[in-house]
Design a protein around this motif. Sequence first.
Motif, mmCIF file in Angstrom:
data_model
loop_
_atom_site.group_PDB
_atom_site.id
_atom_site.type_symbol
_atom_site.label_atom_id
_atom_site.label_comp_id
_atom_site.label_asym_id
_atom_site.label_seq_id
_atom_site.Cartn_x
_atom_site.Cartn_y
_atom_site.Cartn_z
ATOM 1 N N MET A 26 0.820 -1.273 -0.056
ATOM 2 C CA MET A 26 -0.074 -0.082 -0.175
ATOM 3 C C MET A 26 0.842 1.216 0.110
ATOM 4 O O MET A 26 0.591 2.229 -0.726
ATOM 5 C CB MET A 26 -1.139 -0.044 1.246
ATOM 6 N N ALA A 27 2.108 1.110 0.719
ATOM 7 C CA ALA A 27 2.861 2.487 0.850
ATOM 8 C C ALA A 27 3.569 2.856 -0.658
ATOM 9 O O ALA A 27 3.872 3.631 -0.992
ATOM 10 C CB ALA A 27 3.922 2.043 1.814
ATOM 11 N N LEU A 28 3.496 1.688 -1.573
ATOM 12 C CA LEU A 28 3.884 2.026 -2.962
ATOM 13 C C LEU A 28 2.997 2.767 -3.871
ATOM 14 O O LEU A 28 3.211 2.897 -4.896
ATOM 15 C CB LEU A 28 4.271 0.653 -3.661
ATOM 16 N N ILE A 29 1.567 2.750 -3.300
ATOM 17 C CA ILE A 29 0.703 3.382 -4.052
ATOM 18 C C ILE A 29 0.517 4.947 -3.957
ATOM 19 O O ILE A 29 0.300 5.035 -2.592
ATOM 20 C CB ILE A 29 -0.825 2.571 -3.923
ATOM 21 N N HIS A 30 0.428 5.658 -4.919
ATOM 22 C CA HIS A 30 0.626 7.141 -4.733
ATOM 23 C C HIS A 30 -0.807 7.787 -5.558
ATOM 24 O O HIS A 30 -0.914 9.029 -5.273
ATOM 25 C CB HIS A 30 1.659 7.783 -5.221
ATOM 26 N N GLU A 31 -1.686 7.075 -6.209
ATOM 27 C CA GLU A 31 -2.425 7.561 -6.952
ATOM 28 C C GLU A 31 -4.155 6.800 -6.531
ATOM 29 O O GLU A 31 -3.968 5.689 -5.942
ATOM 30 C CB GLU A 31 -2.616 7.129 -8.335
ATOM 31 N N GLN A 32 -5.043 7.518 -6.539
ATOM 32 C CA GLN A 32 -6.375 7.371 -5.687
ATOM 33 C C GLN A 32 -7.019 6.288 -7.091
ATOM 34 O O GLN A 32 -6.719 6.889 -8.138
ATOM 35 C CB GLN A 32 -7.417 8.415 -5.541
ATOM 36 N N TRP A 33 -7.793 5.355 -6.559
ATOM 37 C CA TRP A 33 -8.479 4.318 -7.500
ATOM 38 C C TRP A 33 -7.860 4.037 -8.679
ATOM 39 O O TRP A 33 -8.555 3.586 -9.741
ATOM 40 C CB TRP A 33 -9.719 5.335 -8.237
ATOM 41 N N GLN A 34 -6.741 3.445 -8.350
ATOM 42 C CA GLN A 34 -5.722 2.581 -9.306
ATOM 43 C C GLN A 34 -5.421 1.230 -8.661
ATOM 44 O O GLN A 34 -4.263 1.310 -8.008
ATOM 45 C CB GLN A 34 -4.416 3.503 -9.534
ATOM 46 N N PRO A 35 -6.113 0.372 -8.809
ATOM 47 C CA PRO A 35 -6.023 -0.758 -7.919
ATOM 48 C C PRO A 35 -4.776 -1.528 -8.712
ATOM 49 O O PRO A 35 -4.300 -1.207 -9.789
ATOM 50 C CB PRO A 35 -7.158 -1.815 -8.432
#
Length: 141
Positions: A26-35
Amino acid sequence: MSHPQAHASTPAERGQSTSIDLAAKMALIHEQWQPRVVAEMNDYQFKVVKVQGEFPWHRHAGTDEAFFVLEGELRIDMRGGPAGDETIVLRAGQLAVVPKGVEHRPSASAEVQLMLIEPRGVLNTGDGARSARSAENDLWI
Protein backbone atom coordinates in the motif's frame (compact mmCIF):
# COMPACT_ATOMS: atom_id res chain seq x y z
CA MET A 1 16.29 -2.28 0.11
CA SER A 2 14.53 -2.54 -3.23
CA HIS A 3 10.81 -1.99 -3.62
CA PRO A 4 8.52 -4.05 -5.87
CA GLN A 5 7.57 -2.25 -9.06
CA ALA A 6 4.31 -2.45 -11.02
CA HIS A 7 4.54 -5.07 -13.76
CA ALA A 8 2.54 -5.15 -16.98
CA SER A 9 2.67 -8.96 -16.98
CA THR A 10 1.93 -11.55 -14.33
CA PRO A 11 4.96 -12.52 -12.24
CA ALA A 12 5.77 -16.23 -12.31
CA GLU A 13 5.05 -16.77 -8.60
CA ARG A 14 1.69 -14.87 -8.71
CA GLY A 15 2.09 -14.03 -5.02
CA GLN A 16 1.80 -17.68 -3.99
CA SER A 17 3.83 -19.55 -1.37
CA THR A 18 5.05 -16.28 0.09
CA SER A 19 4.10 -13.75 2.75
CA ILE A 20 2.67 -10.54 1.28
CA ASP A 21 3.09 -7.39 3.34
CA LEU A 22 -0.06 -5.43 2.48
CA ALA A 23 1.07 -2.31 4.35
CA ALA A 24 4.33 -2.25 2.37
CA LYS A 25 2.45 -2.76 -0.91
CA MET A 26 0.00 0.00 0.00
CA ALA A 27 2.90 2.36 0.74
CA LEU A 28 3.96 2.03 -2.92
CA ILE A 29 0.61 3.35 -4.17
CA HIS A 30 0.44 7.11 -4.69
CA GLU A 31 -2.69 7.47 -6.84
CA GLN A 32 -6.36 7.16 -5.92
CA TRP A 33 -8.69 4.60 -7.54
CA GLN A 34 -5.82 2.73 -9.28
CA PRO A 35 -5.93 -0.92 -8.09
CA ARG A 36 -2.72 -2.97 -8.13
CA VAL A 37 -2.56 -6.74 -8.06
CA VAL A 38 -0.66 -8.39 -5.19
CA ALA A 39 -1.66 -12.05 -5.69
CA GLU A 40 -3.72 -14.46 -7.76
CA MET A 41 -5.68 -17.56 -6.77
CA ASN A 42 -6.98 -19.57 -9.71
CA ASP A 43 -8.60 -16.90 -11.92
CA TYR A 44 -9.11 -14.42 -9.07
CA GLN A 45 -6.94 -11.44 -8.27
CA PHE A 46 -6.30 -9.76 -4.94
CA LYS A 47 -5.85 -6.03 -5.53
CA VAL A 48 -4.94 -3.21 -3.15
CA VAL A 49 -6.08 0.33 -3.76
CA LYS A 50 -6.36 3.72 -2.07
CA VAL A 51 -9.63 5.58 -2.58
CA GLN A 52 -11.08 8.93 -1.61
CA GLY A 53 -14.05 10.83 -2.98
CA GLU A 54 -16.87 9.37 -5.03
CA PHE A 55 -16.54 6.73 -7.75
CA PRO A 56 -19.04 6.66 -10.65
CA TRP A 57 -22.07 4.35 -10.58
CA HIS A 58 -21.25 1.11 -12.39
CA ARG A 59 -22.01 -2.62 -12.50
CA HIS A 60 -20.27 -5.88 -13.34
CA ALA A 61 -22.82 -8.11 -15.11
CA GLY A 62 -20.68 -11.23 -15.02
CA THR A 63 -19.14 -11.26 -11.55
CA ASP A 64 -19.53 -10.45 -7.87
CA GLU A 65 -17.00 -7.99 -6.40
CA ALA A 66 -15.58 -8.19 -2.87
CA PHE A 67 -14.47 -5.12 -0.91
CA PHE A 68 -12.30 -5.67 2.20
CA VAL A 69 -11.42 -2.48 4.10
CA LEU A 70 -7.91 -2.45 5.56
CA GLU A 71 -7.99 1.14 6.87
CA GLY A 72 -10.63 3.87 6.93
CA GLU A 73 -14.36 3.86 6.22
CA LEU A 74 -15.94 3.01 2.85
CA ARG A 75 -19.53 3.67 1.84
CA ILE A 76 -21.09 1.59 -0.94
CA ASP A 77 -24.42 2.74 -2.36
CA MET A 78 -26.29 0.05 -4.30
CA ARG A 79 -29.29 0.20 -6.64
CA GLY A 80 -31.42 -2.81 -7.42
CA GLY A 81 -29.68 -5.27 -5.11
CA PRO A 82 -31.30 -8.25 -3.37
CA ALA A 83 -32.58 -5.89 -0.64
CA GLY A 84 -33.49 -3.12 -3.11
CA ASP A 85 -31.68 0.20 -2.91
CA GLU A 86 -29.36 0.31 0.08
CA THR A 87 -26.13 1.68 1.49
CA ILE A 88 -23.55 -0.25 3.46
CA VAL A 89 -20.69 1.24 5.44
CA LEU A 90 -17.51 -0.77 5.93
CA ARG A 91 -14.82 -0.02 8.49
CA ALA A 92 -11.34 -1.52 8.90
CA GLY A 93 -11.56 -5.30 9.12
CA GLN A 94 -14.97 -5.49 7.42
CA LEU A 95 -15.83 -7.13 4.10
CA ALA A 96 -18.80 -6.94 1.75
CA VAL A 97 -19.63 -8.60 -1.54
CA VAL A 98 -21.58 -6.66 -4.18
CA PRO A 99 -23.54 -9.22 -6.24
CA LYS A 100 -23.03 -9.37 -9.99
CA GLY A 101 -25.28 -7.07 -11.95
CA VAL A 102 -25.95 -4.72 -9.01
CA GLU A 103 -25.22 -1.09 -9.78
CA HIS A 104 -22.99 0.37 -7.09
CA ARG A 105 -21.00 3.46 -6.18
CA PRO A 106 -18.18 3.32 -3.60
CA SER A 107 -17.21 6.54 -1.85
CA ALA A 108 -15.03 7.73 1.01
CA SER A 109 -14.87 11.13 2.71
CA ALA A 110 -11.26 10.43 3.82
CA GLU A 111 -8.67 8.11 2.31
CA VAL A 112 -9.49 4.40 2.55
CA GLN A 113 -7.12 1.52 1.96
CA LEU A 114 -8.83 -1.59 0.72
CA MET A 115 -8.45 -4.91 -1.00
CA LEU A 116 -10.60 -5.92 -3.94
CA ILE A 117 -11.10 -9.58 -4.80
CA GLU A 118 -12.40 -10.23 -8.30
CA PRO A 119 -11.73 -12.29 -11.41
CA ARG A 120 -8.76 -11.37 -13.57
CA GLY A 121 -9.63 -8.84 -16.27
CA VAL A 122 -12.51 -7.06 -14.52
CA LEU A 123 -12.57 -3.37 -15.44
CA ASN A 124 -12.90 -1.21 -12.31
CA THR A 125 -15.46 1.08 -13.95
CA GLY A 126 -17.73 -1.82 -14.88
CA ASP A 127 -19.38 -2.94 -18.08
CA GLY A 128 -19.97 0.50 -19.62
CA ALA A 129 -17.65 2.70 -21.61
CA ARG A 130 -14.18 3.47 -20.28
CA SER A 131 -13.85 6.76 -18.41
CA ALA A 132 -11.20 8.92 -16.74
CA ARG A 133 -11.49 6.61 -13.69
CA SER A 134 -10.86 3.40 -15.67
CA ALA A 135 -7.67 1.76 -14.44
CA GLU A 136 -5.36 -0.44 -16.49
CA ASN A 137 -5.81 -4.10 -15.59
CA ASP A 138 -3.18 -6.57 -14.42
CA LEU A 139 -0.69 -4.06 -13.00
CA TRP A 140 1.27 -5.82 -10.26
CA ILE A 141 2.94 -4.13 -7.35
